[in-house]
Write a protein that holds these residues in place. Structure first.
Motif, PDB file in Angstrom:
ATOM      1  N   LYS A 229      -2.435  -4.424  12.669  1.00  0.00           N
ATOM      2  CA  LYS A 229      -0.989  -4.587  12.847  1.00  0.00           C
ATOM      3  C   LYS A 229      -0.209  -3.340  12.444  1.00  0.00           C
ATOM      4  O   LYS A 229       0.998  -3.257  12.656  1.00  0.00           O
ATOM      5  CB  LYS A 229      -0.495  -5.790  12.045  1.00  0.00           C
ATOM      6  CG  LYS A 229      -0.886  -7.131  12.632  1.00  0.00           C
ATOM      7  CD  LYS A 229      -0.031  -7.490  13.833  1.00  0.00           C
ATOM      8  CE  LYS A 229      -0.272  -8.922  14.277  1.00  0.00           C
ATOM      9  NZ  LYS A 229       0.633  -9.335  15.366  1.00  0.00           N
ATOM     10  N   GLY A 230      -0.894  -2.380  11.828  1.00  0.00           N
ATOM     11  CA  GLY A 230      -0.254  -1.108  11.505  1.00  0.00           C
ATOM     12  C   GLY A 230       0.288  -0.979  10.101  1.00  0.00           C
ATOM     13  O   GLY A 230       1.037  -0.042   9.815  1.00  0.00           O
ATOM     14  N   VAL A 231      -0.109  -1.877   9.184  1.00  0.00           N
ATOM     15  CA  VAL A 231       0.444  -1.813   7.837  1.00  0.00           C
ATOM     16  C   VAL A 231       0.028  -0.539   7.112  1.00  0.00           C
ATOM     17  O   VAL A 231       0.840   0.093   6.411  1.00  0.00           O
ATOM     18  CB  VAL A 231       0.051  -3.065   7.013  1.00  0.00           C
ATOM     19  CG1 VAL A 231      -1.457  -3.177   6.830  1.00  0.00           C
ATOM     20  CG2 VAL A 231       0.773  -3.075   5.678  1.00  0.00           C
ATOM     21  N   TYR A 232      -1.225  -0.107   7.270  1.00  0.00           N
ATOM     22  CA  TYR A 232      -1.671   1.128   6.617  1.00  0.00           C
ATOM     23  C   TYR A 232      -0.951   2.343   7.198  1.00  0.00           C
ATOM     24  O   TYR A 232      -0.589   3.279   6.479  1.00  0.00           O
ATOM     25  CB  TYR A 232      -3.177   1.296   6.760  1.00  0.00           C
ATOM     26  CG  TYR A 232      -3.981   0.443   5.816  1.00  0.00           C
ATOM     27  CD1 TYR A 232      -4.062   0.760   4.461  1.00  0.00           C
ATOM     28  CD2 TYR A 232      -4.670  -0.681   6.262  1.00  0.00           C
ATOM     29  CE1 TYR A 232      -4.799  -0.012   3.579  1.00  0.00           C
ATOM     30  CE2 TYR A 232      -5.410  -1.463   5.393  1.00  0.00           C
ATOM     31  CZ  TYR A 232      -5.473  -1.128   4.052  1.00  0.00           C
ATOM     32  OH  TYR A 232      -6.206  -1.905   3.177  1.00  0.00           O
ATOM     33  N   LEU A 233      -0.749   2.324   8.500  1.00  0.00           N
ATOM     34  CA  LEU A 233      -0.033   3.426   9.146  1.00  0.00           C
ATOM     35  C   LEU A 233       1.405   3.504   8.629  1.00  0.00           C
ATOM     36  O   LEU A 233       1.937   4.597   8.379  1.00  0.00           O
ATOM     37  CB  LEU A 233      -0.043   3.217  10.665  1.00  0.00           C
ATOM     38  CG  LEU A 233       0.120   4.444  11.559  1.00  0.00           C
ATOM     39  CD1 LEU A 233      -1.002   5.438  11.332  1.00  0.00           C
ATOM     40  CD2 LEU A 233       0.158   4.028  13.027  1.00  0.00           C
ATOM     41  N   PHE A 234       2.038   2.342   8.474  1.00  0.00           N
ATOM     42  CA  PHE A 234       3.404   2.278   7.947  1.00  0.00           C
ATOM     43  C   PHE A 234       3.468   2.859   6.542  1.00  0.00           C
ATOM     44  O   PHE A 234       4.364   3.647   6.212  1.00  0.00           O
ATOM     45  CB  PHE A 234       3.870   0.815   7.952  1.00  0.00           C
ATOM     46  CG  PHE A 234       5.286   0.603   7.484  1.00  0.00           C
ATOM     47  CD1 PHE A 234       6.354   0.816   8.338  1.00  0.00           C
ATOM     48  CD2 PHE A 234       5.545   0.172   6.186  1.00  0.00           C
ATOM     49  CE1 PHE A 234       7.667   0.603   7.913  1.00  0.00           C
ATOM     50  CE2 PHE A 234       6.841  -0.041   5.747  1.00  0.00           C
ATOM     51  CZ  PHE A 234       7.909   0.174   6.618  1.00  0.00           C
ATOM     52  N   VAL A 235       2.503   2.506   5.716  1.00  0.00           N
ATOM     53  CA  VAL A 235       2.460   2.997   4.335  1.00  0.00           C
ATOM     54  C   VAL A 235       2.245   4.508   4.293  1.00  0.00           C
ATOM     55  O   VAL A 235       2.917   5.233   3.538  1.00  0.00           O
ATOM     56  CB  VAL A 235       1.354   2.271   3.548  1.00  0.00           C
ATOM     57  CG1 VAL A 235       1.093   2.974   2.209  1.00  0.00           C
ATOM     58  CG2 VAL A 235       1.728   0.816   3.310  1.00  0.00           C
ATOM     59  N   GLU A 236       1.310   5.017   5.098  1.00  0.00           N
ATOM     60  CA  GLU A 236       1.037   6.453   5.112  1.00  0.00           C
ATOM     61  C   GLU A 236       2.245   7.248   5.598  1.00  0.00           C
ATOM     62  O   GLU A 236       2.548   8.327   5.077  1.00  0.00           O
ATOM     63  CB  GLU A 236      -0.185   6.741   5.993  1.00  0.00           C
ATOM     64  CG  GLU A 236      -1.506   6.244   5.419  1.00  0.00           C
ATOM     65  CD  GLU A 236      -1.768   6.806   4.035  1.00  0.00           C
ATOM     66  OE1 GLU A 236      -1.624   8.035   3.857  1.00  0.00           O
ATOM     67  OE2 GLU A 236      -2.106   6.019   3.130  1.00  0.00           O
ATOM     68  N   ALA A 237       2.936   6.710   6.592  1.00  0.00           N
ATOM     69  CA  ALA A 237       4.151   7.374   7.089  1.00  0.00           C
ATOM     70  C   ALA A 237       5.222   7.377   6.004  1.00  0.00           C
ATOM     71  O   ALA A 237       5.935   8.383   5.809  1.00  0.00           O
ATOM     72  CB  ALA A 237       4.655   6.669   8.342  1.00  0.00           C
ATOM     73  N   SER A 267      -3.360  -5.746  -4.639  1.00  0.00           N
ATOM     74  CA  SER A 267      -3.301  -4.728  -5.694  1.00  0.00           C
ATOM     75  C   SER A 267      -2.763  -3.403  -5.157  1.00  0.00           C
ATOM     76  O   SER A 267      -2.020  -2.696  -5.849  1.00  0.00           O
ATOM     77  CB  SER A 267      -4.691  -4.514  -6.302  1.00  0.00           C
ATOM     78  OG  SER A 267      -5.635  -4.140  -5.301  1.00  0.00           O
ATOM     79  N   GLU A 268      -3.122  -3.070  -3.906  1.00  0.00           N
ATOM     80  CA  GLU A 268      -2.607  -1.853  -3.280  1.00  0.00           C
ATOM     81  C   GLU A 268      -1.100  -1.948  -3.074  1.00  0.00           C
ATOM     82  O   GLU A 268      -0.344  -1.006  -3.353  1.00  0.00           O
ATOM     83  CB  GLU A 268      -3.286  -1.619  -1.930  1.00  0.00           C
ATOM     84  CG  GLU A 268      -4.761  -1.291  -1.994  1.00  0.00           C
ATOM     85  CD  GLU A 268      -5.351  -1.096  -0.605  1.00  0.00           C
ATOM     86  OE1 GLU A 268      -5.033  -0.073   0.028  1.00  0.00           O
ATOM     87  OE2 GLU A 268      -6.108  -1.978  -0.147  1.00  0.00           O
ATOM     88  N   LEU A 269      -0.660  -3.086  -2.577  1.00  0.00           N
ATOM     89  CA  LEU A 269       0.767  -3.294  -2.332  1.00  0.00           C
ATOM     90  C   LEU A 269       1.558  -3.254  -3.632  1.00  0.00           C
ATOM     91  O   LEU A 269       2.649  -2.674  -3.699  1.00  0.00           O
ATOM     92  CB  LEU A 269       0.989  -4.638  -1.629  1.00  0.00           C
ATOM     93  CG  LEU A 269       0.462  -4.747  -0.200  1.00  0.00           C
ATOM     94  CD1 LEU A 269       0.421  -6.192   0.251  1.00  0.00           C
ATOM     95  CD2 LEU A 269       1.319  -3.917   0.749  1.00  0.00           C
ATOM     96  N   THR A 270       0.993  -3.857  -4.665  1.00  0.00           N
ATOM     97  CA  THR A 270       1.658  -3.877  -5.970  1.00  0.00           C
ATOM     98  C   THR A 270       1.822  -2.469  -6.519  1.00  0.00           C
ATOM     99  O   THR A 270       2.884  -2.104  -7.052  1.00  0.00           O
ATOM    100  CB  THR A 270       0.857  -4.744  -6.970  1.00  0.00           C
ATOM    101  OG1 THR A 270       0.725  -6.067  -6.442  1.00  0.00           O
ATOM    102  CG2 THR A 270       1.550  -4.806  -8.315  1.00  0.00           C
ATOM    103  N   GLU A 271       0.777  -1.651  -6.386  1.00  0.00           N
ATOM    104  CA  GLU A 271       0.831  -0.276  -6.876  1.00  0.00           C
ATOM    105  C   GLU A 271       1.826   0.559  -6.056  1.00  0.00           C
ATOM    106  O   GLU A 271       2.590   1.347  -6.603  1.00  0.00           O
ATOM    107  CB  GLU A 271      -0.560   0.352  -6.804  1.00  0.00           C
ATOM    108  CG  GLU A 271      -0.615   1.791  -7.293  1.00  0.00           C
ATOM    109  CD  GLU A 271      -0.166   1.955  -8.734  1.00  0.00           C
ATOM    110  OE1 GLU A 271       0.368   3.036  -9.057  1.00  0.00           O
ATOM    111  OE2 GLU A 271      -0.334   1.002  -9.529  1.00  0.00           O
ATOM    112  N   LEU A 272       1.803   0.374  -4.734  1.00  0.00           N
ATOM    113  CA  LEU A 272       2.743   1.099  -3.870  1.00  0.00           C
ATOM    114  C   LEU A 272       4.187   0.712  -4.171  1.00  0.00           C
ATOM    115  O   LEU A 272       5.089   1.554  -4.116  1.00  0.00           O
ATOM    116  CB  LEU A 272       2.423   0.799  -2.403  1.00  0.00           C
ATOM    117  CG  LEU A 272       1.140   1.421  -1.852  1.00  0.00           C
ATOM    118  CD1 LEU A 272       0.752   0.752  -0.538  1.00  0.00           C
ATOM    119  CD2 LEU A 272       1.321   2.928  -1.642  1.00  0.00           C
TER     120      LEU A 272
END
Length: 396
Positions: A229-237, A267-272
């Motif tokens: 769905k592109g969540v990792y791409l959204f985060v990297e951008a 855990s990734e989302l929480t840290e971000l």
């Protein structure tokens, strides 16, 4: 029944219920959006003179009561949410066949993968007409690799066997129709049609003109939190843009899918969220409130969509859209007048598109107005439902 026609409506979206969510009683934002759209369609069918039976697995008391309240009859049946177990799935086909017989069903209208395949099989055994709706092809048709190829071939074979006698096969975008024809899933003379997604309720998702004056541009991502769905791409951008435009905000709504192998971890989302890269809201039932507070809707998906409901709601609110030039998504942007189309899996194009709204804030207003106009002329749920009912009427 004498004097009326009844229609068995497998109204549950299988991709969200059977695969995405292990328990339908969990009212997350995506499920509530699906439920609203389906209830509107069921009410339209009833108003048109049909007696509607809504069949679904693991139906909660709340959903059953909701169906009864609008005049439909709830029916529960057994169906495995994931995988292709021939023994379990055959029992589902036989159960659906019994439901059709017991309720003197005149027409079956299933949609999404398993309901389309197994309801079509059951109805065809009884000679009951079927109008099926293909609402996107999902991750199986987007993934690569040996396992995905085997699964895709199996699903194509099941589709081909089950829908060959259906009165009409309806698609939500022309690309999916073309794929079915190219791969020989449809018979050469099989009747087909295309509707523009499931539609959006323009009254619920009322518009506003966003005359952007603040330096803070808010980007919003609402979807299943999986890689496709592109969540990792959204985060990297977001990480890259924050370096140049620290005031920009990147909001994410949704729950991580613990059963999906490509899901982002909580855990990734929480840290971000903690380090300020994103603002993570988790599950939210009132997504429209977040749409009104945001500036640009972003869905950099490469999942094989029908037409994403989340984009339709953003269009209705009057938000510019950034999404991929892929089936189901490219239909929501016209000549870049209401947003920006980017290539799939292209982080740089996503970054450039998001930056363009930070630099040219006037585009947020003008493209947002164009989005609402597109929603009104093409994606109004009343337009979609009217066409679907016309297709059903013509199939008797």
């Amino acid at each position: 029944p004498s004097g009326t026609r009844s229609l068995n409506r497998n109204w549950v979206n299988s991709l969200s219920w059977y695969i995405f969510f292990p328990c339908i009683d969990k009212f997350n934002n995506l499920y509530s959006l699906i439920l609203l759209t389906l209830f509107v369609f069921i009410k339209s069918l009833i108003a048109h003179g049909y007696e509607v039976f809504g069949a679904a697995p693991d139906m909660s008391k709340e959903i059953a009561k909701g169906l009864l309240k609008i005049g439909a009859m709830p029916i529960n049946f057994s169906l495995s949410r994931t995988g292709l177990n021939p023994f379990k799935d055959y029992s589902s086909v036989m159960e659906l066949k019994q439901i059709i017989q017991d309720n003197a069903i005149d027409m079956v209208f299933p949609y999404t993968i398993k309901p389309v395949i197994y309801s079509s099989m059951a109805a065809n055994k009884l000679g009951v007409p079927v109008v099926s709706l293909i609402t996107g092809l999902g991750v199986t048709f987007s993934s690569v690799g040996t396992k995905a190829t085997i699964m895709r071939k199996a699903i194509e074979a099941l589709y081909k066997f089950s829908i060959r006698k259906n009165k009409v096969v309806v698609f939500q975008n022309a690309d999916d129709l073309n794929l079915f024809r190219t791969n020989g899933i449809l018979l050469k003379k099989q009747k087909t049609d295309v509707v523009d997604g499931s539609g959006v309720n323009l009254t619920k998702y009322r518009t506003r003109v966003n005359k952007k004056t603040s330096d803070v541009v808010v980007f919003l991502f609402v979807a299943r939190l999986i890689r496709e769905k592109g969540v990792y791409l959204f985060v990297e951008a977001a990480k890259e843009i924050k370096k140049e435009f620290p005031k920009a905000e990147f909001h994410i709504i949704g729950d991580p899918d613990k059963k999906a192998p490509s899901a982002i971890k909580l855990s990734e989302l929480t840290e971000l969220n903690k380090n300020g890269t994103i603002v993570y809201h988790g599950f939210q039932s009132n997504v429209e409130d977040f749409l009104y507070k945001s500036d640009v809707f972003v869905l950099p998906t490469y999942y094989r969509e029908g037409v994403p409901r989340s984009i339709l709601e953003a269009l209705s609110v009057g938000m510019p859209i950034i999404t991929t030039n892929s089936p189901g998504c490219k239909e929501t942007i016209v000549d870049n007048k209401n947003g920006v189309l980017i290539a799939q899996k292209n982080k740089q194009e996503l970054i450039d598109a998001m930056k363009s709204f930070i630099v040219n804030k006037n585009d947020i207003e003008t493209k947002g107005i164009a989005s609402r106009k597109l929603a009104e002329t093409k994606f109004d749920v009343n337009i979609i439902n009217k066409k679907l009912i016309e297709i059903i009427d013509a199939s008797f």
